[in-house]
Design an enzyme around this catalytic site. Sequence first.
Site, mmCIF file in Angstrom:
data_model
loop_
_atom_site.group_PDB
_atom_site.id
_atom_site.type_symbol
_atom_site.label_atom_id
_atom_site.label_comp_id
_atom_site.label_asym_id
_atom_site.label_seq_id
_atom_site.Cartn_x
_atom_site.Cartn_y
_atom_site.Cartn_z
ATOM 1 N N GLY C 44 0.912 -1.147 0.000
ATOM 2 C CA GLY C 44 0.000 0.000 0.000
ATOM 3 C C GLY C 44 0.932 1.172 0.000
ATOM 4 C CB CYS C 45 3.092 2.833 -0.079
ATOM 5 S SG CYS C 45 3.301 1.109 -0.261
ATOM 6 N N GLY C 46 2.562 5.510 0.555
ATOM 7 C CA GLY C 46 2.538 6.900 0.158
ATOM 8 C C GLY C 46 3.694 7.167 -0.778
ATOM 9 C CB SER C 218 6.330 6.132 3.404
ATOM 10 O OG SER C 218 5.098 6.677 2.999
#
Lengths: 284, 513, 415
Positions: C44-46, C218
Amino acid sequence: MKVKESSFEEVVSAHDVGSVVVNGVIKGDMIIIRADQRDDLGHPLDFHALNAMIRKAVMTDCRRIVLEGVLGQRYVGSAASRVDLKIEVHGTPGNNLGAFLDGSTIEVFGNAQDLTGNTMNSGRIVVHGNAWDVTGLAARGGRILIRGDTGYRVGIHMKEYGGSKPAIVIGGTAKDYLGEYMAGGSVVVLGFGTRSGESPVGHNIGAGMHGGGILVRGTVSHHQLGRGAVFGEVTEDDTQKLEELITDFEDAFKMEVPRDWRAFSKVCPNTYRPFSGHYDPTLI
Amino acid sequence: MSDVALSNGTNKGYRLPERFRPIVDDTSCKRCRRCVTECSYRAIDCVGDHIVATDGCVACGRCAAFCPTGSIEIETIPNQFPPHANFTERIRRGIMSQASTGGVLLSSCGTDVEHPVIFDELLLDAAQVTNPSIDPLREEIETITFLGRRSGKLTVSEKDSFSFISEIGPVIAMDMPLMIGHISLGSVSYNVQKALFTAAKELNIVAGSGEGGLHPDFYVYADHINSEIASGRFGVTSGYLNKVAAVEIKIGQGAKPGHGGHLPGEKVTDLISHTRMIPIGTDALSPYPHHDIYSIEDLQQLVSGLKEATEYRVPIGVKIAATHNVAAVSSGIVRAGADFLTIDGFRGGTGSSPRIIRDHAGMPIEVAVAVVDRRLTEEGLRNRVALCAGGSIRSSADMIKCIALGADVVMTCTAVLIAIGCHVCQQCHRGLCSWGIATQKPELTSRVDPGLAAMRVKNLLSAWNEELKEVLGAMGIDSVESLVGNRDRLRHFGANPRIAEIMGVKHVGEGWG
Amino acid sequence: MSGLQGNPISQYGLLRTTSPRTIPERPTGSPATRPSGLGYQMGGCGISGCISTQGRGISGESISRMLTTMSERENGLGAGYACYGLFPNRRDEFCLQLILDNEESKCAVEEFLKEHADVTKDEKVFTRKVRTLSPPYPLVWRYFVKPAEKREWRGNSNLSEEDYVVKLVMHINREVEGAFCVSSGKDMAVFKGNGYSYEISEFYDINRYSGQLWISHSRFPTNSPGWWGGAHPIGILDWAVCHNGEITSYGVNKKLVEMAGYVCTLQTDTEVIAYTWDLLVRKHQLPIPAAAFAMAPWHHSEIPRMDPNSGLLAKALRLTYKEAFLNGPFSIIVGRREPEITMIALADRKKLRPLIVGTSSDRDLVFAASEECAIRAIDTQADTWTTNAGSPMIAQVGKGVVRQGVEPPFSGVVR
């Protein structure tokens, strides 16, 4: 006015909302909270702390909460239910602004991110900027006014129940899947700032919709409609509804919107049971 | 009873017990004799005022389906042989029958031997949390599928505008990853082939012509026909080769790998004679091999020859039966220039095949398609061809699993015949099909209404395609090409983990990691 | 929790008194060695990225601020940064940046490199102890190399320099125990590891670097990888890819890159995305919008709305590169150096993952991020917009925003 500056700080520190020292400035029944303050370690104020402060302010009978310097904190005003409460957000609130909102008003001076007004039941969200993807997901009531543009899947699965009918008014444009699965309520797209020759909305509009209506000020071509959505005639009921919503929009943003009803296209469901023929119930 | 003799072996020695019997409810029976008329095997008769079973019932179900009062049930007669787990009833019937006739046992349809079905041991994946499933009812899920050559590389440049050099094709686009397999005129009737072609055209997919040439009446469907070039070259003319959607060289058929074909003279009627371009009443013999293909470079010669003859406008494919070296053979076929490759698994149907071959030769399509897909990938060839697979695709579940194992296009035959009426009684080779499908007898062929049959085939395949979309949506995939060879979305749930390993499928319980 | 209004006592009772974050357990294995049995990973992530189109230096502090602003998008199991324009004095040499378990693996790598390339310089990459990041820390080392004159690899002769470097990287990652090459491009490097974005930023002291393009990531992975090589950005040659989402067509995409000789050592969808970009744009020379179209194509039903020539190109791309189609939800930010430093931001064709882009008011800086707050964190006055599903935003040093990501796929096609 029931809250004093000192008592508010006391409340906050007594219950360990992170290690943040809150700088809330009280004016009348209003509190100004700086969301860009940092804790001892220099970490920014996270949503837990910010939302806890908001809740506390409400408990101490603040009716106007002004948040300054908001930057990405999520769930601001989530499930707020006091009808006389107003939360002003300056900055960029994070995802799920006003999720499960149930009566209060949130006004954003800036852009909102994704999932604004997620599953809201009643209340009001006013955005003086853009609100991106999935705004108003599954809203069952209340109103969302957006001055600028929106992203994908706005008003998806909005529905009406009993006397409550949700409405979203978008000043600018919307992208694909607008009003998908829509089961009630109104989505209005005013189309300001649409590039010339383009439609203010994207594709797959109203796919699978089985209630409510989408009113677009500007051209919508047949290929932009999703399965189960058709064009309808703008009726007197629609113009009445539009008049009411647009007046509200004008008041909210201090701007004028022409009443050119002929410029509106209406997208509505072709049936309330769009997929009843899809399955084979035969006993085999 | 001479027709029955082929299967029942009553001519020399003693009679074999009957396997099925129609049971008529005398109280509700109206004595309309519809069943007697319908039974092409003469297994039901009217004696006095009663409808009674005679010998030779094949459980085709025609009488029961057309009884206006629903008074007929077909019974499978149990326990006629002393129980024996090794010398099964089936084995003993075969021995007794051959002892009477001295012949090669003949059968039709796909093998009915109880081999494990690997499709049934595979489970599909679905999206949960980490990716969203897609609602096929509201969002578009693409099932458009291409059949033909791909270059693997495109030359595109961008200066002020884009330009590109076309390196595509020949290729055809179908609306579903499905094609109706090769069912020849001869093995089935004119009406049936017409129904299949009509359905294919309306569904925008292709149907195989089978090896009997193409009847001029069907030239109107040519753009949805995959024309077969088999070893007999029956009826093959340039007249239609340039009109068809695709041309396929048939090397082998799943039900009878290494075997040719034999349409008995009785079936070579005026119509068949005309289409196959052979005299009426002569046996139509398809040689076992193509006598211009004794090796892979010969195949290349025929592929190139057909490409020349069709001026490179039509994709040229090659169909082989799934046999043990299928991966290496497939690689050779792609290198020989085939635009598409069809693999036919050992369970595939036939209008007539020696039982020994039908039941004992070849390999399951599940494994074949997986190993071919992997081999072509390893050799960097997989993005040059379309891979078609068939051999008992019974449902959309089989189709979906077959695609996930590596097929671009899935081929089905028996299922569409069942849609028309076939009950899989395995008597096609006798030409007496009571449903009017595998027969040339005019009184029987007229039982198939091509319009109705086409509609039923369309309904079936559209429903499969909808089910495919449901599954793709659940997997979070919005275009079928993203499932082709995507074994990650399958898990094996069977007794033999070695099979899973060969197919490159993980066992249930194993996650992504 | 009930609404803001309500019984104060129950409200107090529900308030947290300790940190609500579940601190993930960080396995203490070898940072550079892929744990055995670790297969396909999802993320998932940024993501965030920032490019100076005028070629000015952007400090690491900026990108770090962008990324850490989206702290809700990570769970401490991986973060990373890629910086371009980092080695102006060695811009023609490939910089292999490696994370190494120990001196032994370092020796093995050096022995291998000595044989196959000309190492012009090597240096330790600055790292430091981070209070919250538990050891073992990897040894991070970089090697500036020129590929050997005779570029032969297992029977393949006359490989291009790039193809040869790819072979070297694949070999190190597969065969050299305890060594993992995280980036291999010219004038760029990837800094990544297993931790929160601010921890990794501190570990490498990202603030000490300045570059014309930064992209960062991230991570909120579904299963915990517990090794540093698995973090993003994933780099190959001058490509670096940060990715949010999960590719449902992974098995298909993997086949395409494997056919072209790439070895998927990481088993992540992001790795496959990086190789697909390299394959389509470097090896097949597709223009970036065409490659993006292959990865996130229009539906066939939409193609008739294009002008006929564009439609032909669209069909040709869909047909030829159907295995390049990245199905499922994703938003990616991609960095590249050749022929000029470029940032690409692209979301899947259904726009199932968030992506927002923007420019600074002087039009120098171009941003891309999962959330608008990341952009506002460094530029409150930025002009932001969302790209269309499947439409790439492309910004290049020296050229500015060459595509906003709202245009038709191809700006005019001639045949």
